[in-house]
Motif scaffolding. Structure first.
Motif, PDB file in Angstrom:
ATOM      1  N   ARG A  57       0.853  -1.188   0.000  1.00  0.00           N
ATOM      2  CA  ARG A  57       0.000   0.000   0.000  1.00  0.00           C
ATOM      3  C   ARG A  57       0.886   1.234   0.000  1.00  0.00           C
TER       4      ARG A  57
ATOM      5  N   ARG B  93     -15.538  -2.243  -3.970  1.00  0.00           N
ATOM      6  CA  ARG B  93     -14.746  -1.627  -2.915  1.00  0.00           C
ATOM      7  C   ARG B  93     -13.577  -0.855  -3.541  1.00  0.00           C
TER       8      ARG B  93
ATOM      9  N   CYS C 257     -10.014  -0.009  -2.730  1.00  0.00           N
ATOM     10  CA  CYS C 257      -9.043  -0.571  -1.779  1.00  0.00           C
ATOM     11  C   CYS C 257      -7.938   0.405  -1.419  1.00  0.00           C
TER      12      CYS C 257
ATOM     13  N   PHE D 259      -1.961   1.300  -4.419  1.00  0.00           N
ATOM     14  CA  PHE D 259      -0.979   0.223  -4.263  1.00  0.00           C
ATOM     15  C   PHE D 259       0.103   0.283  -5.337  1.00  0.00           C
TER      16      PHE D 259
ATOM     17  N   LEU E 223      -6.496   0.702  -6.552  1.00  0.00           N
ATOM     18  CA  LEU E 223      -6.882  -0.701  -6.704  1.00  0.00           C
ATOM     19  C   LEU E 223      -8.362  -0.825  -6.334  1.00  0.00           C
TER      20      LEU E 223
ATOM     21  N   CYS F  92     -11.753  -3.516  -5.870  1.00  0.00           N
ATOM     22  CA  CYS F  92     -12.262  -4.878  -5.791  1.00  0.00           C
ATOM     23  C   CYS F  92     -13.524  -4.946  -6.648  1.00  0.00           C
TER      24      CYS F  92
ATOM     25  N   TYR G  93     -14.671 -12.555  -6.960  1.00  0.00           N
ATOM     26  CA  TYR G  93     -14.220 -11.218  -6.558  1.00  0.00           C
ATOM     27  C   TYR G  93     -12.720 -11.144  -6.777  1.00  0.00           C
ATOM     28  N   ILE G  94     -12.282 -10.082  -7.427  1.00  0.00           N
ATOM     29  CA  ILE G  94     -10.859  -9.943  -7.742  1.00  0.00           C
ATOM     30  C   ILE G  94     -10.522  -8.452  -7.712  1.00  0.00           C
ATOM     31  N   THR G  95      -9.239  -8.136  -7.537  1.00  0.00           N
ATOM     32  CA  THR G  95      -8.873  -6.719  -7.517  1.00  0.00           C
ATOM     33  C   THR G  95      -8.227  -6.333  -8.845  1.00  0.00           C
ATOM     34  N   LEU G  96      -8.554  -5.124  -9.278  1.00  0.00           N
ATOM     35  CA  LEU G  96      -8.013  -4.608 -10.530  1.00  0.00           C
ATOM     36  C   LEU G  96      -7.352  -3.256 -10.281  1.00  0.00           C
ATOM     37  N   TRP G  97      -6.137  -3.106 -10.779  1.00  0.00           N
ATOM     38  CA  TRP G  97      -5.499  -1.797 -10.758  1.00  0.00           C
ATOM     39  C   TRP G  97      -6.169  -0.927 -11.817  1.00  0.00           C
TER      40      TRP G  97
END
Lengths: 115, 204
Positions: free
Chosen positions: A20, A61, A63, A66, A83, A85, A105-109
């Protein structure tokens, strides 16, 4: 390249290596926004899995900001980015015979996302 | 296993790991004492009892549960559990309507500091590729059958966020102490491939 000495292990285990970043970055998407993961096929390192590329999802979300793995992995700097979610419905990812209730559910920049 | 195990030739993975380790040492890229210390720390000192302690506390303290779901990193940090591979923790809550499962489809990201080292199956290609497509089928292979109406959410750990599942407290556990509750909480129930044990299962 210097090695990590044994006396550094306890502090390293206790504090980890946070990704972070305490900097600001633009917020392009609000929670609830419907977005698409970009369909890209870079030759460099990336953390955008193929099964997500080109698919539609919903931001659930924010996040925070990052380190970007795409540059960081190649020694090209942390390149801080926001980032998100994102929820992808199983039907969207796997087609008509997928379970209608399930989701990934996955995180994307930020740079992985098209609106 | 046993005597036979000791006479069998080492597996390909074992040979590869040894070769990589000796190359890293030979080239001076790692310090062998430091490497031994990391292995020792995660094999002996850190394990899923930490996660179980956190879950048991959340089951008994509604205020803590709220904090845990709002800011997993900080709430888990109240126990002093912070650090490597748990720098950013998100805790996801099972309910009668929603079941959560955790995976890393790209590699093997896992919340080491809270759950210890990942099980072998967690790192295997079959689990990683199948759980996102057919979570219900994978769950069945783990011996868990959920109602058809339950929504399954699969959390793919593709960034530096690490996930832990807060499973549902089993029925018939009213009045149990936090210590007794923690005994019910399995590693797999915090990954989402299992459910907590019942008091009867623990007694058996």
């Amino acid at each position: 390249m210097p090695t990590v000495p044994v006396e550094m292990i306890d502090p390293l285990v206790a504090h980890g290596a946070p990704a972070r970043m305490n900097v600001d970055a633009p917020t392009r998407f609000k929670v609830g926004a419907v977005i698409h993961a970009r369909n890209i096929n870079p030759l460099h390192h990336t953390r955008l899995p193929r099964y997500i590329r080109g698919r539609q999802g919903t931001v659930v979300r924010d996040c925070g900001v990052f380190i970007l793995p795409d540059t960081h992995a190649h020694g090209l700097g942390p390149c801080p980015e926001r980032l998100y979610c994102v929820r992808f419905e199983s039907r969207e990812l796997w087609g008509d015979d997928a379970d209608t209730r399930n989701a990934v559910y996955i995180t994307l920049w930020d740079r992985y996302i098209d609106d | 296993m046993g005597a036979h195990h000791h006479h069998a030739p080492p597996s390909d993975v074992r040979i590869r790991v040894r070769a990589i380790e000796s190359l890293l040492l030979e080239k001076g890229l790692v310090d062998s004492a430091a490497m031994d210390k990391i292995v020792e720390t995660f094999e002996k000192d850190i394990g899923p009892r930490r996660g179980a302690e956190v879950v048991a506390h959340a089951w008994t303290d509604p205020e803590y549960r709220k904090r845990l779901l709002e800011n997993g990193t900080a709430a888990i940090g109240e126990f002093g559990y912070t650090g490597l591979q748990a720098e950013e923790m998100i805790v996801v809550e099972d309910t009668p309507k929603v079941h959560n499962m955790v995976v890393c489809t790209l590699c093997s990201c896992y919340p080491w500091t809270v759950l210890g080292l990942p099980p072998v199956w967690y790192k295997s290609a079959p689990y990683r590729s199948r759980v996102v497509i057919d979570p219900r089928g994978v769950l069945k292979e783990f011996g868990v059958t959920l109602p058809e109406s339950t929504e399954i959410r699969v959390w793919d750990s593709n960034s530096e966020l690490r996930y832990m599942v807060l499973p549902m407290r089993p029925e018939g556990t009213e009045g149990l102490s936090e210590e007794a509750l923690a005994e019910l909480i399995t590693r797999d129930s915090m990954i989402g491939t299992g459910l907590p044990k019942t008091p009867a299962e623990v007694a058996a």
